[in-house]
Design an enzyme around this catalytic site. Structure first.
Site, PDB file in Angstrom:
ATOM      1  N   TYR A 229       0.822  -1.218   0.000  1.00  0.00           N
ATOM      2  CA  TYR A 229       0.000   0.000   0.000  1.00  0.00           C
ATOM      3  C   TYR A 229       0.856   1.269   0.000  1.00  0.00           C
ATOM      4  O   TYR A 229       0.402   2.332   0.391  1.00  0.00           O
ATOM      5  CB  TYR A 229      -0.929   0.012   1.222  1.00  0.00           C
ATOM      6  CG  TYR A 229      -2.023  -1.046   1.197  1.00  0.00           C
ATOM      7  CD1 TYR A 229      -2.078  -2.012   0.201  1.00  0.00           C
ATOM      8  CD2 TYR A 229      -3.003  -1.071   2.169  1.00  0.00           C
ATOM      9  CE1 TYR A 229      -3.057  -2.986   0.183  1.00  0.00           C
ATOM     10  CE2 TYR A 229      -4.004  -2.040   2.162  1.00  0.00           C
ATOM     11  CZ  TYR A 229      -4.017  -2.999   1.162  1.00  0.00           C
ATOM     12  OH  TYR A 229      -5.004  -3.955   1.151  1.00  0.00           O
TER      13      TYR A 229
ATOM     14  N   LYS B 225       4.180 -14.804   0.933  1.00  0.00           N
ATOM     15  CA  LYS B 225       4.001 -15.557  -0.318  1.00  0.00           C
ATOM     16  C   LYS B 225       5.393 -15.648  -0.935  1.00  0.00           C
ATOM     17  O   LYS B 225       5.629 -15.241  -2.066  1.00  0.00           O
ATOM     18  CB  LYS B 225       3.011 -14.801  -1.217  1.00  0.00           C
ATOM     19  CG  LYS B 225       2.577 -15.560  -2.453  1.00  0.00           C
ATOM     20  CD  LYS B 225       1.766 -16.799  -2.173  1.00  0.00           C
ATOM     21  CE  LYS B 225       1.499 -17.556  -3.462  1.00  0.00           C
ATOM     22  NZ  LYS B 225       0.956 -18.901  -3.244  1.00  0.00           N
TER      23      LYS B 225
ATOM     24  N   ASP C 194      -2.005 -18.313   1.001  1.00  0.00           N
ATOM     25  CA  ASP C 194      -3.121 -19.158   0.546  1.00  0.00           C
ATOM     26  C   ASP C 194      -3.369 -20.288   1.549  1.00  0.00           C
ATOM     27  O   ASP C 194      -4.520 -20.583   1.902  1.00  0.00           O
ATOM     28  CB  ASP C 194      -2.890 -19.694  -0.873  1.00  0.00           C
ATOM     29  CG  ASP C 194      -1.434 -19.992  -1.189  1.00  0.00           C
ATOM     30  OD1 ASP C 194      -0.585 -19.847  -0.287  1.00  0.00           O
ATOM     31  OD2 ASP C 194      -1.131 -20.392  -2.320  1.00  0.00           O
TER      32      ASP C 194
ATOM     33  N   ASP D 242      -4.632  -7.214   5.583  1.00  0.00           N
ATOM     34  CA  ASP D 242      -5.944  -6.655   5.268  1.00  0.00           C
ATOM     35  C   ASP D 242      -6.918  -7.792   4.922  1.00  0.00           C
ATOM     36  O   ASP D 242      -8.042  -7.878   5.445  1.00  0.00           O
ATOM     37  CB  ASP D 242      -5.778  -5.701   4.074  1.00  0.00           C
ATOM     38  CG  ASP D 242      -6.977  -4.803   3.864  1.00  0.00           C
ATOM     39  OD1 ASP D 242      -7.963  -4.914   4.624  1.00  0.00           O
ATOM     40  OD2 ASP D 242      -6.942  -3.983   2.931  1.00  0.00           O
TER      41      ASP D 242
ATOM     42  N   ASP E   8     -10.373  -9.703   7.214  1.00  0.00           N
ATOM     43  CA  ASP E   8     -11.788  -9.852   6.842  1.00  0.00           C
ATOM     44  C   ASP E   8     -12.201 -11.304   7.044  1.00  0.00           C
ATOM     45  O   ASP E   8     -13.305 -11.596   7.520  1.00  0.00           O
ATOM     46  CB  ASP E   8     -12.038  -9.441   5.382  1.00  0.00           C
ATOM     47  CG  ASP E   8     -12.548  -8.002   5.278  1.00  0.00           C
ATOM     48  OD1 ASP E   8     -12.051  -7.164   6.049  1.00  0.00           O
ATOM     49  OD2 ASP E   8     -13.437  -7.739   4.449  1.00  0.00           O
TER      50      ASP E   8
END
Ligand SMILES: NC(=O)c1ccc[n+]([C@@H]2O[C@H](COP(=O)([O-])OP(=O)(O)OC[C@H]3O[C@@H](n4cnc5c(N)ncnc54)[C@H](O)[C@@H]3O)[C@@H](O)[C@H]2O)c1
Length: 363
Positions: free
Chosen positions: A140, A192, A225, A249, A253
């Site tokens: 970001y 990742k 993942d 982020d 959720d």
């Protein structure tokens, strides 16, 4: 009772249901403070999408200067269907997080008794972990550019930025938190690095180096993942997770969903060095689909308020508010539709106010 101590808090309700849940949280924070013997002085800043439509900016040029003297910031939500999301987010929330060096975004994921998880067989009390999201750089960082817009040769580049300073400090924050929580003493790093051989492999190296300073804390590294699968398959195993801005982020959720509702998930954007105010907010956004209906769940913002109390050193008031929220959830009668009830924002707020006060009578 003396009310000598006063905290000055900047309130930015922002957009959509932010304007419904922020006043609700303020009323219970005031009640908890009054019981313990301190007070809040609130200053309201009408910044957000309407400010953008009126003035061409989400907040004034000197916004950070005006916010800097405050002890903390309570934030509602940002986002308006009339304006592109990258304009609203980059015009309000992200400059505050970066400008005030709020590098540790702390997002607890707790399945409270009385709340149903969409995961089969998980009961209240089973899930209790915290995600630490790097909050000032990473994906970001807003570095990038484009060429040949609206042609077949258009190019878009967005550069993720990972610094040693930024990576090391957020990982160290996660280890310190695992010690303070003193539960499983486990830090799970999420990357990742199989696909992103520069930035994420670098993160892995920094994580391993910091881990050596904490021999009493166990570690685990997951690809993002696999981490998403494991949050569904084995959420009870986690203690503290640490991840980059983007992965944190997304994970939060998911962690909000498995613990019942986005309407319950709080977030603290901390400047741990306290060189500028920290910001406390719900994880959720402005929820345009329910705005104005009076059914927004205010509990996430109230729990964010409890995190603010904790950070200000008001542990007693924080515990009272936390207990009151737990009592309202366990009782179940006042809950809003996102938690399967038919209650309203006002009704939940009244129930929490009653519970805060009655917890005083028991102590
Ligand atoms: N930190 C923030 O301010 C933030 C975070 C996420 C999204 N956004 C913005 O919010 C806007 C809407 O985004 P979205 O729909 O993807 O996410 P959202 O979090 O606003 O809503 C997702 C879903 O959860 C429900 N929900 C969220 N909070 C709730 C609450 N307190 N009580 C009951 N139900 C609740 C909504 O009704 C919706 O169905 C967009 O403009 C987005 O950019 C802002």
């Amino acid at each position: 009772m003396t009310t000598s101590k006063t905290y000055r808090i900047a309130a930015i309700a922002g957009d959509g249901i932010g304007r419904e849940v922020t006043p609700a949280a303020i009323s219970v924070l005031d009640a908890a403070a009054a019981l313990v013997g301190f007070r809040f002085e609130w200053q309201h800043f009408p910044w957000g999408s309407q400010h953008y439509l009126d003035h061409g900016r989400m907040m004034p040029h000197n916004a950070l200067e005006r916010l800097r003297p405050f002890d903390a910031i309570l934030f509602g939500a940002v986002g308006d269907p009339r304006i592109q999301d990258n304009v609203t987010l980059n015009g309000l929330l992200l400059p505050i997080r970066r400008g005030f060096d709020q590098y540790a975004c702390v997002r607890p994921a707790v399945l409270y008794p009385g709340v149903r998880s969409p995961l089969a067989g998980r009961q209240g009390g089973d899930i209790d972990f915290v995600v630490i999201r790097e909050n000032t750089e990473g994906e970001y960082a807003q570095i990038g550019g484009g060429l040949y817009q609206d042609t077949a040769y258009e190019v878009a580049m967005q550069t993720a930025t990972f610094t040693r300073h930024g990576t090391e400090r957020v990982i160290r924050f996660a280890f310190d938190l695992a010690r303070r929580r003193n539960r499983k003493r486990l830090v799970t790093s999420v990357t990742k690095s199989n696909a992103q051989g520069y930035s994420m492999a670098f993160w892995d190296r920094v994580f391993a180096a910091v881990a050596r300073e904490y021999p009493d804390v166990r570690t685990e590294s997951l690809l993002v993942d696999a981490a998403c699968m494991d949050l569904v398959r084995r959420p009870t195993d986690f203690d503290v997770m640490v991840a980059s801005n983007l992965f944190g982020d997304i994970l939060t959720d998911l962690s909000a969903a498995i613990t019942g509702s986005l309407g319950l998930a709080p977030s603290a954007n901390l400047n741990p060095a306290r060189t500028a105010p920290s910001l406390f907010e719900p994880v959720h956004g402005s929820a345009p689909d329910i705005v104005g209906k009076g059914i927004a769940n205010p509990l996430a913002t109230m729990l964010a308020g409890a995190m603010m109390l904790e950070f200000l050193g008001e542990a007693d008031a924080a515990a009272r508010l936390d207990r009151a929220v737990r009592a309202v959830l366990a009782d179940g009668r006042a809950l809003t539709p996102d938690l399967g009830g038919s209650g309203t924002t006002r009704g939940v707020t009244d129930a929490v106010l009653t519970a805060v006060t009655s917890s005083d009578r028991r102590h």
